[in-house]
Design a protein around this motif. Structure first.
Motif, PDB file in Angstrom:
ATOM      1  N   SER A 241       0.838  -1.203   0.000  1.00  0.00           N
ATOM      2  CA  SER A 241       0.000   0.000   0.000  1.00  0.00           C
ATOM      3  C   SER A 241       0.867   1.244   0.000  1.00  0.00           C
ATOM      4  O   SER A 241       1.997   1.244   0.511  1.00  0.00           O
ATOM      5  CB  SER A 241      -0.947  -0.022   1.193  1.00  0.00           C
ATOM      6  OG  SER A 241      -0.213   0.122   2.376  1.00  0.00           O
TER       7      SER A 241
ATOM      8  N   LEU B 205      -3.181   0.557  -3.793  1.00  0.00           N
ATOM      9  CA  LEU B 205      -2.662  -0.753  -3.382  1.00  0.00           C
ATOM     10  C   LEU B 205      -2.010  -1.345  -4.619  1.00  0.00           C
ATOM     11  O   LEU B 205      -2.648  -1.467  -5.664  1.00  0.00           O
ATOM     12  CB  LEU B 205      -3.823  -1.620  -2.908  1.00  0.00           C
ATOM     13  CG  LEU B 205      -3.570  -2.665  -1.843  1.00  0.00           C
ATOM     14  CD1 LEU B 205      -3.034  -2.021  -0.577  1.00  0.00           C
ATOM     15  CD2 LEU B 205      -4.882  -3.379  -1.534  1.00  0.00           C
TER      16      LEU B 205
ATOM     17  N   ALA C   7      -7.494   1.478  -3.234  1.00  0.00           N
ATOM     18  CA  ALA C   7      -6.943   1.170  -1.909  1.00  0.00           C
ATOM     19  C   ALA C   7      -7.741   0.090  -1.177  1.00  0.00           C
ATOM     20  O   ALA C   7      -7.359  -0.331  -0.089  1.00  0.00           O
ATOM     21  CB  ALA C   7      -6.884   2.442  -1.068  1.00  0.00           C
TER      22      ALA C   7
END
Lengths: 371, 427
Positions: free
Chosen positions: A256, A292, A370
């Motif tokens: 991330s 991500l 994300a």
């Protein structure tokens, strides 16, 4: 419902055979189980609805079969809206998770049932039952009761029963869930071959991703009542469109971070440990948004000095799996980073605690939402 | 490999079978001791009474042995007359010797204070005989020969051939005459079996009525219970639990309370009639008679026996996976066909169990028909009770009960042949 012959296997996805048009479903009037489903399935296609339990995939199947009614939206079968057609007039074959073979009837009677309720004559019935049983290699079991058959045999009979009346569309609700691994894999190929030979359209529901990848023409990945991605298996695996799909299909390493620059397709991402790396911008939003990065284990090379996105990694664990060695490493602070090292001649030998270098191509790292 | 034909032995050479038996003997003994109390209980309260009842239905020593109430001493009675019966075949006209024997026996009876009980025994089969015996016994000592005339002077009925036939039948303690009586049959003077007068035929009619009413009640229970059981089986558990309590509530209420509440509801000044009259559906003078007749028996018994049908049905329906009906529907069956061909056949074991349970209970039902049955709603059990408590003809009661038992066993056997007992599912 007009009687249709099993179609020739023309996987023409343009002529939509089944259409879900803005379908919503709620059981309690408070939450939507299926949020906004738009899906068209081509004639002769093998489409799998894949998703974790509670993702709405079985509900979609039940709506298509007619056991649940859509709260909103329209389902079309061969161009005709079927919302108000009762299940028995839809002419859809269905294989249930527990097979649902009628326990008080023999195999022959089970198979003859759909033909009988269609008013077919005895001779024709017997011929069709015989043919269907031979199709699933169960010719000698006609006089047995379901309870006298093994799980795999029951599975075949359930399949034969769903096909015996020549439906153009067959639905399968986790039909292989109760079988052991070996039998399951074997049956996957058999179902696939039956589909190819008969040219029928199949909608298959499963939560087993390898099953979905093996059998399908296209896979619809469900989560939270929404199709997250609809794509052929290879595309699904190689090019997941969001982090859920990347995570759900196959093994995946995630890192991330925050997008700090965008250069065409390539995003530069600052990871949580402060370092930067480059990745293919798929679904990461603009500069400044959280992202991500997804990297498949087999796309990471170990001990390659100075490659792109090269970084140091500490070996945490090694698992020997025969054809490859599974290494768990700490990369950019993520100690669940997995790399598959092929057990090929002259592969790099690692040991636990050792620090090495890993690298991957920017094209193989996908910057996604994300999550 | 060891020789196959030789018996297997354990490592130390003991035969395997013996070793296995001794290894299991302890467990078997323990199991036996665990069920011993139940075994004793069942023998004492179930097997023994039934055996005694069956014995009593063919054995009545009222004409052969007198048991003194105080000392319990048993004295043979009617010795002379019984000897005469033995010497003369049935149908012989009673001659002077027969009357002499009768008078001698009556004298003995008087000494034993037993003419009443002997008279009662004959009275079972020929009404009005008891008073003849007590009257004759009082005077027996003073009677002079020729005894035939003397006896006929006392009462002309002493010449009745039926009376002599009855006495001949009673002269043996073991007799099937009670079974004949229970089937509205009797022996005529020659000893051949004939049916009794039309206006005295009660038992066969009652057996038939009991059978028909029980079948009707069973069928009504089935009709009412099937949808309830289906609802119970398909509702979500928290709802079905509440409904189940309503089904079981009658179980927890006294039988008497339930029956009397039906009286409150159904009597001619009861709730139902009052409501019908108040709403103008019925005239005040045309109130429906719903209780103290067969209708009352049917309504009250159907209500009381309903749970016995619901529970087995429910236990069979609960595990039926809804996907069976769905599969049938997807295969092209209408909902009716799916029910008829797929769902219903799977519930047959429950129907069988429930029907058998309700039927057997209904056949022997006593309290409810006694309270709400009136004259034409009585069942055979009410008559058995009558013979037990009022007429004190226990042998006839036993014979009626034995016929009832036999009938049920026959039905049970038929059921086994048709449906199969192993298909029974009680829960």
């Amino acid at each position: 419902m007009q009687d249709r012959e099993p179609n020739v296997a023309t996987s023409d996805t343009d002529s939509a055979f089944v259409v879900f048009d803005r379908v919503q479903k709620s059981y309690d009037g408070e939450t939507l189980v299926v949020k906004d489903l738009n899906l068209s399935i081509g004639k002769g296609e093998f489409l799998t609805m894949l998703g974790p339990s509670g993702s709405g995939k079985t509900t979609c199947l039940m709506m298509l079969a007619g056991f649940e009614t859509a709260t909103h939206g329209e389902i079309l079968l061969d161009g005709r809206p079927i919302n108000n057609i009762p299940p028995h007039k839809r002419g859809i074959g269905m294989v249930f998770q527990n097979y649902a073979l009628f326990p008080h009837m023999t195999v022959n009677e089970n198979l003859a049932f759909p033909l009988e309720v269609r008013g077919m004559g005895k001779d024709e019935r017997e011929a069709k039952v015989k043919r269907a049983l031979e199709m699933v290699q169960m010719g000698e079991f006609g006089n047995r009761r379901p309870a006298q058959l093994s799980g795999g045999q029951q599975q075949r009979i359930a399949l034969a029963r769903a096909l015996v009346f020549d439906p153009a569309l067959v639905l399968m609700d986790e039909p292989l869930g109760a079988l052991d691994k070996q039998l399951r894999e074997h049956m996957q190929y058999e179902i696939k071959h039956l589909h190819e030979n008969l040219g029928i359209t199949v909608v298959y529901v499963t939560h087993d991703q390898s099953e979905a990848l093996t059998m399908s023409d296209r896979v619809a990945v469900f989560d939270d009542g929404i199709i997250q991605q609809l794509a052929p298996p290879a595309e699904l695996y190689e090019q997941p469109q969001n982090s859920f799909v990347a995570q759900f299909i196959g093994e995946n390493n995630k890192l991330s971070g925050k997008v700090i620059a965008l250069d065409g397709d390539i995003a530069t991402v600052q990871l949580d440990d402060g370092e930067t790396c480059t990745a293919l911008a798929v679904n990461c939003g603009g500069v400044g948004s959280d992202t991500l990065i997804s990297v498949r284990p087999e796309r990471v090379s170990v001990a390659a000095q100075g490659g792109p996105n090269s970084t140091s990694a500490t070996v945490q664990e090694l698992i020997y799996l025969g054809d490859h060695i599974r290494c768990r490493l700490t990369v950019h602070g993520n100690d669940e980073f997995v790399v598959k090292v092929p057990n090929s001649a002259g592969h790099s030998h690692l040991s636990v605690g050792e620090t090495t270098q890993v690298s991957w191509l920017a094209q193989d790292a996908r910057a996604l939402d994300a999550g | 490999m060891a020789d196959i034909s030789a018996p297997l032995t354990t490592a130390d050479g003991k035969p395997l079978k013996a070793a296995l038996a001794s290894a299991q003997a302890r467990a078997r003994r323990r199991a036996f001791f665990l069920v011993l109390p139940l075994l004793a209980f069942v023998l004492l309260t179930f097997v023994a009474p039934i055996a005694q009842m069956l014995h009593r239905s063919v054995h009545n020593p009222g004409f052969t042995t007198h048991t003194d109430i105080g000392s319990g001493e048993k004295t043979p009675i009617m010795v002379n007359l019984r000897a005469w019966f033995k010497e003369n075949p049935p149908g012989t006209e009673p001659d002077e010797a027969a009357y002499e024997a009768l008078v001698k026996d009556l004298v003995v009876l008087r000494e034993l204070k037993a003419p009443g009980s002997v008279g009662t025994r004959i009275n079972y089969e020929r009404a009005g005989s008891r008073s003849m015996f007590t009257k004759a016994a009082r005077r027996a000592e003073k009677l002079e020969p020729p005894y035939k005339e003397a006896m006929l002077d006392l009462d002309e009925d002493w010449a009745d051939p039926e009376l002599w036939q009855v006495m001949r039948g009673a002269s043996s303690a073991y007799t099937f005459n009670f079974y004949l009586a229970a089937l509205d049959l009797a022996r005529d003077a020659d000893g051949s079996i004939v049916s009794v007068d039309e206006n005295r035929q009660v038992y066969v009619k009652l057996f038939t009525r009991t059978l028909l009413l029980s079948l009707l009640i069973t069928f009504l229970c089935f009709l009412l219970a099937y949808p309830i059981a289906h609802l119970l089986a398909t509702l979500p558990l928290r709802h079905s639990n509440l409904l189940m309590i309503f089904v079981l509530l009658p179980f927890w209420t006294s039988l008497l309370v339930r029956t009397t509440s039906w009286i409150v509801l159904l009597q001619s000044q009861g709730v139902v009639n009052d409501t019908l009259v108040a709403t103008g559906i019925l005239d005040d003078d045309s109130r429906i008679q719903m209780i103290y007749n067969q209708t009352g028996t049917i309504i009250a018994m159907t209500h009381i026996l309903l749970p016995f049908m619901v529970l087995p049905l429910y236990s069979v329906m609960r595990p039926i996976n809804p996907s069976y009906v769905r599969a049938a529907r997807s295969l092209g069956a209408t909902s009716w066909t799916a029910f008829r061909r797929i769902y219903f056949p799977q519930t047959v074991p429950g129907i069988g169990a429930g029907a058998l349970l309700v039927f057997i209970l209904a056949v022997g039902y006593y309290i409810t028909p006694a309270l709400v049955g009136g004259a034409n709603g009585q069942l055979i059990s009410n008559l058995i009770a009558f013979h037990m408590t009022k007429s004190l003809n226990w042998s006839l009661a036993a014979a009626l009960a034995a016929i009832l038992l036999g009938g049920i066993l026959v039905l049970y056997w038929l059921y086994d042949r048709l449906v199969g007992i192993d298909n029974l599912k009680l829960g």
